[in-house]
Scaffold this motif. Sequence first.
Motif, PDB file in Angstrom:
ATOM      1  N   PHE A   1      -3.912  15.894  74.098  1.00 12.13           N
ATOM      2  CA  PHE A   1      -3.001  15.198  73.194  1.00 12.13           C
ATOM      3  C   PHE A   1      -1.541  15.512  73.486  1.00 12.13           C
ATOM      4  CE2 PHE A   1      -2.047  13.492  68.915  1.00 12.13           C
ATOM      5  CZ  PHE A   1      -3.027  12.517  68.824  1.00 12.13           C
ATOM      6  N   ALA A   2      -1.271  16.275  74.542  1.00  9.82           N
ATOM      7  CA  ALA A   2       0.067  16.828  74.758  1.00  9.82           C
ATOM      8  C   ALA A   2       1.143  15.765  74.885  1.00  9.82           C
ATOM      9  CB  ALA A   2       0.069  17.721  75.998  1.00  9.82           C
ATOM     10  N   ASP A   3       0.820  14.620  75.518  1.00 11.25           N
ATOM     11  CA  ASP A   3       1.860  13.617  75.762  1.00 11.25           C
ATOM     12  C   ASP A   3       2.303  12.907  74.503  1.00 11.25           C
ATOM     13  OD1 ASP A   3      -0.537  12.331  75.463  1.00 11.25           O
ATOM     14  OD2 ASP A   3      -0.180  10.841  77.034  1.00 11.25           O
ATOM     15  N   THR A   4       1.590  13.074  73.395  1.00  9.39           N
ATOM     16  CA  THR A   4       2.009  12.449  72.133  1.00  9.39           C
ATOM     17  C   THR A   4       2.539  13.480  71.137  1.00  9.39           C
ATOM     18  OG1 THR A   4      -0.238  12.582  71.229  1.00  9.39           O
ATOM     19  CG2 THR A   4       0.367  10.561  72.390  1.00  9.39           C
TER      20      THR A   4
ATOM     21  N   SER B   1     -16.043   3.089  68.081  1.00  6.45           N
ATOM     22  CA  SER B   1     -15.402   3.559  69.307  1.00  6.45           C
ATOM     23  C   SER B   1     -16.250   4.657  69.935  1.00  6.45           C
ATOM     24  CB  SER B   1     -14.001   4.088  69.008  1.00  6.45           C
ATOM     25  OG  SER B   1     -13.178   3.061  68.493  1.00  6.45           O
ATOM     26  N   THR B   2     -16.655   4.429  71.173  1.00 12.30           N
ATOM     27  CA  THR B   2     -17.502   5.363  71.896  1.00 12.30           C
ATOM     28  C   THR B   2     -16.799   5.806  73.174  1.00 12.30           C
ATOM     29  OG1 THR B   2     -18.595   3.491  72.963  1.00 12.30           O
ATOM     30  CG2 THR B   2     -19.609   4.359  70.954  1.00 12.30           C
ATOM     31  N   ARG B   3     -17.393   6.713  73.888  1.00  8.27           N
ATOM     32  CA  ARG B   3     -16.810   7.131  75.162  1.00  8.27           C
ATOM     33  C   ARG B   3     -17.240   6.157  76.258  1.00  8.27           C
ATOM     34  NH1 ARG B   3     -19.954  12.518  77.444  1.00  8.27           N
ATOM     35  NH2 ARG B   3     -22.013  11.578  77.695  1.00  8.27           N
ATOM     36  N   ASP B   4     -16.494   6.186  77.366  1.00  8.25           N
ATOM     37  CA  ASP B   4     -16.880   5.397  78.521  1.00  8.25           C
ATOM     38  C   ASP B   4     -17.309   6.343  79.642  1.00  8.25           C
ATOM     39  OD1 ASP B   4     -14.530   6.444  79.514  1.00  8.25           O
ATOM     40  OD2 ASP B   4     -13.372   4.601  79.231  1.00  8.25           O
TER      41      ASP B   4
ATOM     42  N   LYS C   1     -12.199  12.591  80.195  1.00  4.35           N
ATOM     43  CA  LYS C   1     -11.431  12.272  78.990  1.00  4.35           C
ATOM     44  C   LYS C   1     -12.102  12.795  77.731  1.00  4.35           C
ATOM     45  CE  LYS C   1     -10.278   8.044  78.401  1.00  4.35           C
ATOM     46  NZ  LYS C   1     -10.367   6.562  78.409  1.00  4.35           N
ATOM     47  N   PHE C   2     -13.353  13.228  77.836  1.00  2.00           N
ATOM     48  CA  PHE C   2     -14.131  13.544  76.645  1.00  2.00           C
ATOM     49  C   PHE C   2     -14.829  14.898  76.793  1.00  2.00           C
ATOM     50  CE2 PHE C   2     -14.107   8.929  77.282  1.00  2.00           C
ATOM     51  CZ  PHE C   2     -13.489   8.516  76.110  1.00  2.00           C
ATOM     52  N   MET C   3     -14.961  15.594  75.655  1.00  2.00           N
ATOM     53  CA  MET C   3     -15.650  16.876  75.617  1.00  2.00           C
ATOM     54  C   MET C   3     -17.068  16.664  75.086  1.00  2.00           C
ATOM     55  SD  MET C   3     -12.570  19.145  73.915  1.00  2.00           S
ATOM     56  CE  MET C   3     -13.505  20.673  73.933  1.00  2.00           C
ATOM     57  N   GLY C   4     -17.960  17.591  75.432  1.00  2.00           N
ATOM     58  CA  GLY C   4     -19.294  17.548  74.871  1.00  2.00           C
ATOM     59  C   GLY C   4     -20.342  17.016  75.824  1.00  2.00           C
ATOM     60  N   SER C   5     -21.608  17.244  75.457  1.00  2.00           N
ATOM     61  CA  SER C   5     -22.731  16.848  76.299  1.00  2.00           C
ATOM     62  C   SER C   5     -23.156  15.415  76.012  1.00  2.00           C
ATOM     63  CB  SER C   5     -23.915  17.781  76.047  1.00  2.00           C
ATOM     64  OG  SER C   5     -24.432  17.574  74.738  1.00  2.00           O
ATOM     65  N   ASP C   6     -23.923  14.844  76.933  1.00  2.00           N
ATOM     66  CA  ASP C   6     -24.460  13.493  76.741  1.00  2.00           C
ATOM     67  C   ASP C   6     -25.308  13.437  75.481  1.00  2.00           C
ATOM     68  OD1 ASP C   6     -23.227  12.789  79.076  1.00  2.00           O
ATOM     69  OD2 ASP C   6     -25.046  12.786  80.302  1.00  2.00           O
ATOM     70  N   GLU C   7     -26.092  14.472  75.239  1.00  2.00           N
ATOM     71  CA  GLU C   7     -26.972  14.486  74.074  1.00  2.00           C
ATOM     72  C   GLU C   7     -26.165  14.481  72.778  1.00  2.00           C
ATOM     73  OE1 GLU C   7     -30.606  17.178  72.152  1.00  2.00           O
ATOM     74  OE2 GLU C   7     -29.539  17.857  73.958  1.00  2.00           O
ATOM     75  N   GLN C   8     -25.095  15.271  72.741  1.00  2.00           N
ATOM     76  CA  GLN C   8     -24.253  15.304  71.535  1.00  2.00           C
ATOM     77  C   GLN C   8     -23.630  13.933  71.275  1.00  2.00           C
ATOM     78  OE1 GLN C   8     -21.792  18.617  72.874  1.00  2.00           O
ATOM     79  NE2 GLN C   8     -22.474  19.840  71.116  1.00  2.00           N
TER      80      GLN C   8
ATOM     81  N   GLY D   1     -12.910   3.944  73.418  1.00  2.00           N
ATOM     82  CA  GLY D   1     -11.885   4.141  72.397  1.00  2.00           C
ATOM     83  C   GLY D   1     -12.066   5.381  71.547  1.00  2.00           C
ATOM     84  N   ALA D   2     -13.073   6.185  71.848  1.00  2.00           N
ATOM     85  CA  ALA D   2     -13.352   7.368  71.038  1.00  2.00           C
ATOM     86  C   ALA D   2     -12.267   8.431  71.214  1.00  2.00           C
ATOM     87  CB  ALA D   2     -14.707   7.956  71.436  1.00  2.00           C
ATOM     88  N   ALA D   3     -12.191   9.328  70.240  1.00  2.00           N
ATOM     89  CA  ALA D   3     -11.366  10.520  70.408  1.00  2.00           C
ATOM     90  C   ALA D   3     -12.045  11.426  71.428  1.00  2.00           C
ATOM     91  CB  ALA D   3     -11.213  11.238  69.073  1.00  2.00           C
ATOM     92  N   PHE D   4     -11.286  12.356  71.997  1.00  2.00           N
ATOM     93  CA  PHE D   4     -11.861  13.204  73.044  1.00  2.00           C
ATOM     94  C   PHE D   4     -12.996  14.078  72.515  1.00  2.00           C
ATOM     95  CE2 PHE D   4      -8.556  15.900  71.218  1.00  2.00           C
ATOM     96  CZ  PHE D   4      -9.174  17.143  71.138  1.00  2.00           C
ATOM     97  N   TYR D   5     -13.029  14.303  71.183  1.00  2.00           N
ATOM     98  CA  TYR D   5     -14.012  15.233  70.627  1.00  2.00           C
ATOM     99  C   TYR D   5     -15.206  14.533  69.980  1.00  2.00           C
ATOM    100  CZ  TYR D   5     -10.893  14.132  66.720  1.00  2.00           C
ATOM    101  OH  TYR D   5     -10.099  13.470  65.813  1.00  2.00           O
ATOM    102  N   GLY D   6     -15.228  13.192  69.952  1.00  2.00           N
ATOM    103  CA  GLY D   6     -16.376  12.523  69.365  1.00  2.00           C
ATOM    104  C   GLY D   6     -16.114  11.067  69.044  1.00  2.00           C
TER     105      GLY D   6
END
Length: 665
Positions: free
Chosen positions: A336-339, A445-448, A453-460, A485-490
């Motif tokens: 999130f540093a650039d914002t 909004s999900t991850r691509d 860009k995203f944290m966490g496992s596929d299962e999570q 469009g998801a946030a990096f954490y979920g």
Amino acid sequence: MPDVPVNVTSPSGTAEQRVSAGTRAWELFKDDPDVIAVRVDGQLRDLSHELTEGSEVEGVAIDSDDGRAILRHSTAHVLAQAVQDVFPDAKLGIGPPVENGFYYDFDVETPFVPEDLEKLETRMRKIIKDNQKFSRRAVSDDEAREELADEPYKLELIGLKGVSAGSTTELSAVEGASAEVGSGELTIYDNLDRNGDVAWKDLCRGPHLPTTRRIPAFKLMRTAAAYWRGDEKNKQLQRIYGTAWESKEALAEHLHRLEEAERRDHRKLGRDLDLFSFPDEIGSGLAVFHPKGGVIKRVMEDYVRQRHIEEGFQYVGTPHITKEGLFHTSGHLPYFADTMFPPMEMEGANYYLKAMNCPMHNLIFRSRGRSYRELPLRLFEFGTVYRFEKSGVVHGLTRVRGLTQDDSHSYCTPEQAPDEIRHLLGFVLSLLKDFGLEDFYLELSTRDDTKDKFMGSDEQWETATKILEEAATATGLELVPDPGGAAFYGPKISVQCRDAIGRTWQMSTIQYDFNQPAGFELEYQATDGTRRQPVMIHSAKFGSLERFFGVLVEHYAGAFPPWLAPVQVEAIPIAERHNDYLVEVAAKMRAQGLRVEVDDSDERMQKKIRNAQLQKVPFMMIAGDDDVEAGAVSFRYRDGRQDNGVPVDEAIARVAQAVADRVQV
């Protein structure tokens, strides 16, 4: 030539057809004038596209989303051709379709003026009438450079043909400038005149309308300056914005909506109604609320705070700055540093203005041991955060640098998460309805595939996405996917709301977070005595108070319902001798918690009424000699209706009831 099977989808249905090898797509839709392009095996193509065996072919109607984008893209080409006809020295930039229109950038010696737009529209109508054909052809890099040797910006694009569709640069939107993304193939579109000669050409991946005559209605809207490729280090070009629609009626409706939107512009109404301002001395995107705006803001906050308490939330408060380590723990740095605003160095440590409240709420959860009996634990605050938005995107209250979120976080067991999300969705929708917003759809909004860009496992991610999707589906509202469009954490659900004139605004968000609880090592004691990690669910009902305020101003065109109106009643004496009487009536109303002003100025009565109308006050109480004698008032509504001789107690009751019912008058 042998026949080959193709599967065709048209407005009349889906069927398999056998066509000759080499058949062009237009032959399948020659009896349907609304089809202006096709989707072949999932890819948008021109009607001139040659079909192959087994192709899945779907007609694209001009009034569909894809059809309008193609129409606007083609109209952008006609604009560019017109500009180079009228201004031969103009160099071409890029010209993509955008929401409700298109633009094209040009390098010209002298900026465009309104009179130029009239000339260009005239030339565009001539090009459209000429019925020029859009003709696609593939070229090599060297061939493209040779043909476009006089177009320096196009030559630069040729070198960038590998730019991916997901790029965050301005090229991501450039349908009409980049190569065919992913194929490595460059294509040029020629505009062919009636003799088949090239009247104009552009580097473009298409698709386009079959001919210029298929453009039914367009209008050039305005000009602006724009840096080449959105980089302020590059040369500033001249941008022309336009719009194009599938019919003259649709264009007229769009222009009417724009007029209505301009009338409702919250920046203008905020100034006219003395609600808020943005002093230069404070800085861009930082609002101050004036007394009348402060009333609305306070009423909103008080109501929403009470609703959160009723829904089981506990009110907390957190500071505006923190050491940077907190945002490393939460994972926001570097994602999130650039914002975020640059850090401040104090006492050997870097401090940041907070850009989100959740890390501090995690510290509250972690401040002592937690038991499953406390869960779900719901924390809430009006937390002011700071985002470093670029000056070019700051826009009134709807895009600011300092914003207050009605931010809440639910900590629950994994088993409780589905019910908690359903609870939050119900709360969000009911709250928005309380403020007069009724027309919603949801966005998931999900991850691509961009894993970094995203944290966490596929299962999570799979578990969280499924829970959100099921909760959203249960509402019965339309659910629109938003891959990437998801946030990096979920993943998250966004509530999209349509206002009084049909515009869509993103309001509330509900986000499933399995990463921050791990980063902060949050735990609770489970029923079996083990320590387990909770699920964290973020939710903001307004999104941001400032943005929601701006949306409400435009939704109501400044005419707030009585419960939100900064002045609920304007008391207007017919003559000076009636002032004291209305002051007494106003005192009785204030004792009931109503917001009343008495206009005891030297203006004539009709001018006072006009002033109250301009300030969009819901109720006016007018008193003259007969009213004083009868202990009554003349009761005038915002829409011009008037009831004479209304007893004072009844007048007070009418206003109080309207406020309590939260109805519009």
